[in-house]
Design a protein around this motif. Structure first.
Motif, PDB file in Angstrom:
ATOM      1  N   ARG B   5      -4.448 -71.489 -40.681  1.00  0.00           N
ATOM      2  CA  ARG B   5      -5.799 -71.698 -40.156  1.00  0.00           C
ATOM      3  C   ARG B   5      -6.835 -71.316 -41.222  1.00  0.00           C
ATOM      4  NH1 ARG B   5      -7.145 -68.500 -35.024  1.00  0.00           N
ATOM      5  NH2 ARG B   5      -9.318 -68.080 -35.498  1.00  0.00           N
ATOM      6  N   ASN B  60     -16.152 -65.866 -37.920  1.00  0.00           N
ATOM      7  CA  ASN B  60     -16.309 -66.983 -36.993  1.00  0.00           C
ATOM      8  C   ASN B  60     -17.771 -67.411 -36.908  1.00  0.00           C
ATOM      9  OD1 ASN B  60     -16.666 -68.062 -34.021  1.00  0.00           O
ATOM     10  ND2 ASN B  60     -14.510 -68.300 -34.541  1.00  0.00           N
ATOM     11  N   MET B  63     -19.051 -68.962 -40.319  1.00  0.00           N
ATOM     12  CA  MET B  63     -18.533 -70.320 -40.550  1.00  0.00           C
ATOM     13  C   MET B  63     -19.245 -71.316 -39.629  1.00  0.00           C
ATOM     14  SD  MET B  63     -16.310 -70.286 -42.949  1.00  0.00           S
ATOM     15  CE  MET B  63     -14.949 -71.415 -42.857  1.00  0.00           C
ATOM     16  N   LYS B  64     -19.476 -70.909 -38.393  1.00  0.00           N
ATOM     17  CA  LYS B  64     -20.141 -71.832 -37.461  1.00  0.00           C
ATOM     18  C   LYS B  64     -21.566 -72.132 -37.933  1.00  0.00           C
ATOM     19  CE  LYS B  64     -17.608 -70.691 -33.219  1.00  0.00           C
ATOM     20  NZ  LYS B  64     -17.640 -70.011 -31.902  1.00  0.00           N
ATOM     21  N   PHE B  67     -21.352 -74.398 -40.989  1.00  0.00           N
ATOM     22  CA  PHE B  67     -20.979 -75.789 -40.669  1.00  0.00           C
ATOM     23  C   PHE B  67     -22.147 -76.517 -40.030  1.00  0.00           C
ATOM     24  CE2 PHE B  67     -16.147 -74.820 -40.241  1.00  0.00           C
ATOM     25  CZ  PHE B  67     -16.038 -74.864 -41.623  1.00  0.00           C
ATOM     26  N   TYR B 162      -4.547 -77.324 -39.582  1.00  0.00           N
ATOM     27  CA  TYR B 162      -4.701 -76.795 -38.222  1.00  0.00           C
ATOM     28  C   TYR B 162      -3.476 -77.126 -37.374  1.00  0.00           C
ATOM     29  CZ  TYR B 162      -9.107 -74.381 -37.488  1.00  0.00           C
ATOM     30  OH  TYR B 162     -10.089 -73.424 -37.465  1.00  0.00           O
ATOM     31  N   ASN B 165      -1.142 -74.564 -38.118  1.00  0.00           N
ATOM     32  CA  ASN B 165      -1.617 -73.341 -37.438  1.00  0.00           C
ATOM     33  C   ASN B 165      -1.160 -73.345 -35.988  1.00  0.00           C
ATOM     34  OD1 ASN B 165      -3.604 -71.392 -36.223  1.00  0.00           O
ATOM     35  ND2 ASN B 165      -4.629 -73.294 -35.637  1.00  0.00           N
ATOM     36  N   TRP B 166      -1.252 -74.497 -35.304  1.00  0.00           N
ATOM     37  CA  TRP B 166      -0.863 -74.560 -33.890  1.00  0.00           C
ATOM     38  C   TRP B 166       0.637 -74.443 -33.714  1.00  0.00           C
ATOM     39  CZ3 TRP B 166      -4.804 -79.004 -33.820  1.00  0.00           C
ATOM     40  CH2 TRP B 166      -6.071 -78.478 -33.538  1.00  0.00           C
ATOM     41  N   ARG B 169       1.194 -70.721 -34.177  1.00  0.00           N
ATOM     42  CA  ARG B 169       0.717 -69.941 -33.033  1.00  0.00           C
ATOM     43  C   ARG B 169       1.605 -70.164 -31.820  1.00  0.00           C
ATOM     44  NH1 ARG B 169      -5.665 -69.851 -31.935  1.00  0.00           N
ATOM     45  NH2 ARG B 169      -5.057 -68.012 -30.789  1.00  0.00           N
ATOM     46  N   PHE B 175       0.857 -69.517 -27.987  1.00  0.00           N
ATOM     47  CA  PHE B 175      -0.410 -70.233 -27.751  1.00  0.00           C
ATOM     48  C   PHE B 175      -0.168 -71.732 -27.881  1.00  0.00           C
ATOM     49  CE2 PHE B 175      -4.927 -71.140 -28.137  1.00  0.00           C
ATOM     50  CZ  PHE B 175      -4.957 -72.258 -28.977  1.00  0.00           C
ATOM     51  N   ASP B 177      -2.400 -75.513 -27.050  1.00  0.00           N
ATOM     52  CA  ASP B 177      -3.505 -76.235 -26.410  1.00  0.00           C
ATOM     53  C   ASP B 177      -3.266 -77.736 -26.619  1.00  0.00           C
ATOM     54  OD1 ASP B 177      -7.148 -76.064 -26.558  1.00  0.00           O
ATOM     55  OD2 ASP B 177      -5.765 -77.514 -25.689  1.00  0.00           O
TER      56      ASP B 177
END
Lengths: 10, 212
Positions: B5, B60, B63-64, B67, B162, B165-166, B169, B175, B177
């Motif tokens: 990630r 977090n 970065m937000k 972006f 990513y 990453n998933w 995770r 985790f 999603d």
């Protein structure tokens, strides 16, 4: 797993 | 946070910095799709609504903010500062054909029928197709500047990382999603033919020129 910490990703 | 990630976020950061450098150094937005940048701005705005309500970490939040700030600055460069170099004739993808179906899907398929959740789901679905106007523009012009190719490679790599990453995770934290994963797979698949061109051409110092 609580919903809100699902959103710890950007 | 895990290495996949972190690399994904750094790749995303690099893509945005490469894009800004290209525009600022060449003082031109030639070959860049303003429509894709507008879609990305919509994605970030919809996804980061909780920027001021829920604090997760300094990283977090920074970065937000970065972006969101850079994507709107990019739009300013395309549609105002370097407007003369914006190639609107080739940036002709009908984004309403993306926004309407994605908006409808977010209503139908989501984790919870709640406003914030539906808006977040909309941002996830929209992000997976947000690059289409840019790829469409490149197919119309038949070529991409090398710096634009680097931008797209970094941007495509971010969501591919990513996906890793998933996977990590899932095994490390349990985790999972489904919505984010499916949208991420679609998003990464859209870059595949570009990745092929990038690796077979740009890595060998050639320019990308599609059969127009």
């Amino acid at each position: 797993v609580e919903l809100d910490d699902l959103k710890d990703e950007l | 946070m895990n290495i996949f990630r972190l690399c994904g976020d750094m790749s995303h950061l690099a893509a945005i910095i490469i894009l800004l450098l290209k525009m600022w150094k060449t003082r031109s937005v030639a070959g860049i799709s303003g429509k894709s940048q507008i879609l990305f701005a919509t994605v970030f705005t919809a996804r980061y609504l909780d920027l001021f309500t829920s604090f997760i970490s300094i990283y977090n939040t920074c970065m937000k903010v970065f972006f969101i700030g850079t994507v709107y600055f990019t739009i300013y460069l395309i549609y105002m500062k370097f407007k003369a170099t914006y190639d609107s004739n080739h940036d002709s993808f009908r984004v309403e054909f993306l926004i309407v179906p994605v908006g409808g899907l977010a209503f139908l398929v989501n984790h919870e029928f709640a406003p914030l959740e539906i808006i977040w789901t909309f941002s996830i679905y929209l992000e997976s197709v947000a690059i289409l106007p840019q790829l469409f523009m490149i197919s119309k012009t038949g070529e991409a500047e090398t710096i634009t190719s680097h931008y797209l490679f970094a941007l495509g790599s971010y969501r591919a990382l990513y996906l890793c990453n998933w996977i990590y995770r899932y095994y490390a934290e349990g985790f999972f999603d489904l919505i984010a994963v499916v949208a991420g797979v679609v998003q990464t698949i859209l870059y595949c033919d570009f990745f092929y061109l990038y690796i077979t051409k740009v890595m060998k110092g050639k320019k990308i020129s599609l059969p127009a």
